[in-house]
Motif scaffolding. Structure first.
Motif, PDB file in Angstrom:
ATOM      1  N   ILE A  44      51.774  49.635  42.484  1.00  0.00           N
ATOM      2  CA  ILE A  44      51.391  49.276  43.848  1.00  0.00           C
ATOM      3  C   ILE A  44      49.876  49.063  43.976  1.00  0.00           C
ATOM      4  O   ILE A  44      49.427  48.070  44.562  1.00  0.00           O
ATOM      5  CB  ILE A  44      51.855  50.392  44.827  1.00  0.00           C
ATOM      6  CG1 ILE A  44      53.324  50.196  45.168  1.00  0.00           C
ATOM      7  CG2 ILE A  44      51.042  50.415  46.100  1.00  0.00           C
ATOM      8  CD1 ILE A  44      53.576  49.127  46.196  1.00  0.00           C
ATOM      9  N   ALA A  45      49.085  49.979  43.413  1.00  0.00           N
ATOM     10  CA  ALA A  45      47.623  49.859  43.526  1.00  0.00           C
ATOM     11  C   ALA A  45      47.150  48.555  42.892  1.00  0.00           C
ATOM     12  O   ALA A  45      46.358  47.811  43.491  1.00  0.00           O
ATOM     13  CB  ALA A  45      46.944  51.053  42.857  1.00  0.00           C
ATOM     14  N   PHE A 100      53.250  51.302  53.962  1.00  0.00           N
ATOM     15  CA  PHE A 100      51.828  51.046  53.780  1.00  0.00           C
ATOM     16  C   PHE A 100      51.404  49.955  54.762  1.00  0.00           C
ATOM     17  O   PHE A 100      52.123  48.974  54.967  1.00  0.00           O
ATOM     18  CB  PHE A 100      51.628  50.568  52.333  1.00  0.00           C
ATOM     19  CG  PHE A 100      50.284  49.995  52.024  1.00  0.00           C
ATOM     20  CD1 PHE A 100      49.252  50.809  51.569  1.00  0.00           C
ATOM     21  CD2 PHE A 100      50.043  48.631  52.160  1.00  0.00           C
ATOM     22  CE1 PHE A 100      48.009  50.265  51.263  1.00  0.00           C
ATOM     23  CE2 PHE A 100      48.806  48.084  51.854  1.00  0.00           C
ATOM     24  CZ  PHE A 100      47.776  48.904  51.406  1.00  0.00           C
ATOM     25  N   SER A 131      52.483  57.152  44.502  1.00  0.00           N
ATOM     26  CA  SER A 131      52.992  57.563  43.186  1.00  0.00           C
ATOM     27  C   SER A 131      53.032  59.078  43.060  1.00  0.00           C
ATOM     28  O   SER A 131      53.998  59.637  42.546  1.00  0.00           O
ATOM     29  CB  SER A 131      52.107  57.001  42.076  1.00  0.00           C
ATOM     30  OG  SER A 131      52.301  55.620  41.963  1.00  0.00           O
ATOM     31  N   VAL A 183      48.199  45.561  45.172  1.00  0.00           N
ATOM     32  CA  VAL A 183      47.384  45.402  46.381  1.00  0.00           C
ATOM     33  C   VAL A 183      46.019  44.819  46.009  1.00  0.00           C
ATOM     34  O   VAL A 183      45.509  43.911  46.678  1.00  0.00           O
ATOM     35  CB  VAL A 183      47.222  46.765  47.107  1.00  0.00           C
ATOM     36  CG1 VAL A 183      46.199  46.667  48.220  1.00  0.00           C
ATOM     37  CG2 VAL A 183      48.566  47.224  47.663  1.00  0.00           C
ATOM     38  N   ALA A 195      55.927  50.763  50.547  1.00  0.00           N
ATOM     39  CA  ALA A 195      55.167  51.130  49.362  1.00  0.00           C
ATOM     40  C   ALA A 195      55.996  51.981  48.402  1.00  0.00           C
ATOM     41  O   ALA A 195      55.892  51.838  47.186  1.00  0.00           O
ATOM     42  CB  ALA A 195      53.909  51.878  49.766  1.00  0.00           C
ATOM     43  N   ARG A 245      56.893  50.998  41.439  1.00  0.00           N
ATOM     44  CA  ARG A 245      56.076  51.817  42.344  1.00  0.00           C
ATOM     45  C   ARG A 245      54.700  52.147  41.739  1.00  0.00           C
ATOM     46  O   ARG A 245      53.694  52.147  42.433  1.00  0.00           O
ATOM     47  CB  ARG A 245      56.869  53.081  42.595  1.00  0.00           C
ATOM     48  CG  ARG A 245      56.302  54.064  43.487  1.00  0.00           C
ATOM     49  CD  ARG A 245      57.242  55.255  43.444  1.00  0.00           C
ATOM     50  NE  ARG A 245      58.585  54.895  43.881  1.00  0.00           N
ATOM     51  CZ  ARG A 245      59.704  55.261  43.260  1.00  0.00           C
ATOM     52  NH1 ARG A 245      59.670  55.989  42.173  1.00  0.00           N
ATOM     53  NH2 ARG A 245      60.874  54.914  43.745  1.00  0.00           N
ATOM     54  N   ALA A 268      47.520  54.000  47.573  1.00  0.00           N
ATOM     55  CA  ALA A 268      48.553  53.638  46.594  1.00  0.00           C
ATOM     56  C   ALA A 268      48.819  54.793  45.639  1.00  0.00           C
ATOM     57  O   ALA A 268      49.971  55.093  45.308  1.00  0.00           O
ATOM     58  CB  ALA A 268      48.120  52.389  45.826  1.00  0.00           C
ATOM     59  N   GLN A 269      47.741  55.453  45.236  1.00  0.00           N
ATOM     60  CA  GLN A 269      47.859  56.580  44.317  1.00  0.00           C
ATOM     61  C   GLN A 269      48.680  57.714  44.959  1.00  0.00           C
ATOM     62  O   GLN A 269      49.472  58.377  44.290  1.00  0.00           O
ATOM     63  CB  GLN A 269      46.442  57.053  43.954  1.00  0.00           C
ATOM     64  CG  GLN A 269      46.365  58.028  42.807  1.00  0.00           C
ATOM     65  CD  GLN A 269      46.966  57.482  41.508  1.00  0.00           C
ATOM     66  OE1 GLN A 269      47.043  56.271  41.294  1.00  0.00           O
ATOM     67  NE2 GLN A 269      47.447  58.381  40.665  1.00  0.00           N
TER      68      GLN A 269
END
Lengths: 470, 470
Positions: free
Chosen positions: A349-350, A252, A238, A353, A373, A346, A234-235
């Motif tokens: 996202i982390a 993703f 970004s 999830v 993602a 965005r 996720a990182q």
């Protein structure tokens, strides 16, 4: 049931062969791709042109019976399920590409054209129509417009709305109006074009559309980045965008999704990692090359355990196909598949999830998560069994918590699937009572008799917000 | 005139220093950049936040007096002229950049921010907000959103609407709603965001906006192509795009415009040619280089008599500034300047320029034509004198014929300036009675008491179509 009088009038408009009301035929159109929604229409009619659509709508309006416009029924929000009966409107005769204008870079189509057929015709001219919903092999452009469909290329190129520049539409009173045109710019009054895009058949019936095209990108490259840590994946998303690269595609897939997709598609996907990013860039070769190098660098910095660039277009195509097959693959697990599309900024996202995984754990469910993602648009997908009422109750609670979390993170209950009948009870969570009231005022202004796809977008009752306790 | 009761209530909302109703202060806000429209407001108020805007609207709605939201009044459609009196709403206190979010590539602003100030703040972060209306040095982002402003970079990057992803807005009843968000995708209900963009203050008052940003293009090149034949210049526009290059900017200036601009700006523009195209491309250096070469080739093939590439950024900037100065330059010719923006499909530019010249000749007027050729968006601009009633009658007839011709060619009466009070009588030509009725239904749904910028968009009477005789 339609009265004989209405039936005769419908037949007099569309002719006998374009009217159907046998039980079998009605059954076929009693559901769409959304599980757990089924309702019998009273009849199915297939008009041949805009004038016939206008006559049908006048009749519906006069007798106040529902009309449900339907493409291929691939939507996932029960948007075309005739929940209140009435007439299902098919576009099997209105399925022509009317013109590809290479000077103005536009295509004009009827609603019944299959999306992929249209895309092929466009690509033959060296032109490009970016929106590519996963259902594009079967979906129609009319359905895409009504749902404002997204797809895998949305991050860089936007969604269906960004390409619709003109519409011919029939109002519930039978009036035929034209909006926009082959025009890069038009501010003559309210933007009815964009209001109708994504209005899910609740305001007008669209009978023709002019779409903007762009030049075909010269080349494209595809990459898989593998991660043992969801947060790192996720990182990376970004970081790629913060480093000022906008890839065409930034998808993703989590481990549960990878496993079922590989089991289904057998293309050698890694199943021993926690997450995969499928990344594509298109454009001039030098730029694609440079961007892909930079992206690979970012992924490495963010602890990707492996980075693989597709060596051939066939290999790339297999990866894309695998991603597109995610829903079908998960659908093999259990009788019922519920696919959602909560969407967040965005940067969240982390967190999203992580929340989905906690909620899955809490309710002891099988949820595979994949999605766009780069757009913050995730598809947590639950394999379940509608006959197991106890489990279905947990499923519903889980998704309610997922929606609530998405909104808490600045997101929305649906990024690209639409509200339909399925998410109508949750709409107020995003819009508040005031937002719903504003939208209802528009609905009422266009469709005072509520004949246009009733029961969609607006719910009779809103769901109570759950209280998230962790 | 406002009653003392209303006046006291307004003061109690905004405080005394943010209320004005002296003749001088009212006079200042009795007109905007549109010639020939002036009307005194009853008062001018400057709220400090959304809550105050909500209170003001509740009051307007209760007492049924008009409210006219106004940025810098640079619009050219009499969109902010208080034609029916009432209260002018200023955003001088609501002029903050609230956040630039580099991870989600968004900016959140209040409506009173000056467009160019916002653009500078964005560019400092290496990010890019493409819409660049010619008035951007003075215009506010709130005005841009209400008019859906275009600019010189619209061909490649679109207009204001394409960058607005979230709004905070106050309804006439005082309800505060939030639409969209920091979201690449959101299909939760009707697209109120895009409905409000370009609605000219007739539906809601926008009090906050979230805009999408993109990475700053790496480099940019600027070129002038000179023509002795108008048709050849127009043909070049179509050919460039048909050869699958979308330049950032593709501006057209005819000889009369060149002459007045050079006279004004003194930067060495050629005045001995019939037309000039100002062409810009941005992006990665390799791509810009290649595109500019291809563009130059197309222009040569289409008989450009000379092609000059700006050697330095200063030189390029001078060319862009000259183009932006066109309106000011023409305004020096005669007391009254009427600038229009009839827009046609790009392929019809040559026909439209030809028609404008014929109409100019027929009515014996001074009309300079320039504009965004790549968008089909021309600005035929008439230097005249409002005190000469006989000439003004010819001007009006000429523009009516220009609008009619634009529509005949598949175009529209306004590409980027909006309808306002000025073009309201012509709106029906583009939309037909049915289209107007659909828009009026929306207006009525939001604003049943017609307090929101009344007299704009919808006219009391439509102009009769002229019959073009040649």
């Amino acid at each position: 049931m339609l009265s004989n009088e209405i039936k005769e009038k419908l037949i007099s408009i569309v002719t006998k062969e374009n009217f159907a009301d046998s039980k079998t035929e009605r059954l076929v159109y009693s559901y769409d791709a959304t599980p757990n929604f089924q309702s019998m229409p009273d009849a199915v009619v297939s008009p041949r042109n805009t004038a016939e659509v206008s006559e049908i709508l006048k009749l519906c309006n006069q007798y106040k019976f529902p009309i449900v416009p339907r493409g291929s029924g691939t939507n996932l929000c029960a948007g075309t399920c005739p929940t209140e009966g009435g007439v299902v409107l098919l576009f099997k005769h209105m399925n022509k590409i009317l013109e590809i204008d290479e000077e103005n870079l536009t295509i004009t189509v009827q609603p019944g054209v299959v999306t992929l057929d249209m895309i092929h015709a466009i690509e033959e001219k060296g032109l490009f129509y970016p929106p590519d919903p996963s259902s594009m092999k079967i979906s129609t452009i009319g359905g895409n417009i009504n749902e404002n469909s997204g797809g895998l290329r949305g991050l860089k190129y936007g969604v269906t709305r960004d390409y619709v520049i003109g519409l011919k539409a029939v109002l519930p009173n039978g009036d035929i109006i034209a909006t926009g045109g082959k025009l890069a710019k038009d501010v003559a009054g309210y933007d009815l074009t964009r209001l109708f895009v994504g209005s899910e058949g609740t305001l007008v019936v669209i009978t023709e559309a002019t779409l903007k095209l762009i030049p075909m990108p010269e080349t494209r490259k595809t990459m898989l980045a593998l991660y043992q840590d969801l947060g790192a994946a996720a990182q990376s998303v970004s970081k790629i965008i913060a480093s000022k690269i906008i890839p065409t595609t930034l998808e993703f897939l989590d481990q549960p999704t990878l496993k079922v997709v590989e089991d289904f598609a057998q293309i050698g996907l890694p199943t021993n990692v926690q997450a995969v990013l499928l990344i594509e860039q298109d454009g001039p070769p030098e730029v694609v090359e440079r961007d892909m190098e930079k992206i690979a660098e970012v992924c490495k910095q963010e602890n990707a355990v492996s980075i693989q660039v597709a060596a051939t277009e066939e290999e790339a195509d297999a990866l894309r196909t695998a991603r597109r097959a995610a829903l079908s693959a998960i659908a093999r697990l259990k009788p019922t598949t519920i696919l959602e599309d909560a969407t967040v900024p965005r940067s969240e996202i982390a967190n999203m999830v992580k929340a989905i995984n906690e909620i899955t754990e809490k309710y002891q469910l099988t949820i595979c998560t994949f999605g766009h993602a780069g757009d913050g648009n995730l598809h947590p997908t639950c394999a379940t069994d509608a006959r197991d009422h106890e489990e279905m109750e947990r499923v519903e609670k889980a998704f309610a918590e997922i929606f609530e979390k998405a909104i808490e993170l600045g997101g929305t209950i649906t990024g690209e699937h639409g509200v339909g009948a399925m998410k109508a009870p949750y709409l107020e969570w995003k819009l508040k009572a005031e937002g719903i009231a504003a939208m209802k005022a528009i609905k009422q202004a266009f469709d005072p008799n509520n004949i246009m796809n009733p029961g969609k977008v607006f719910a009779k009752d809103s769901k109570k917000r759950v209280v998230i306790t962790r």
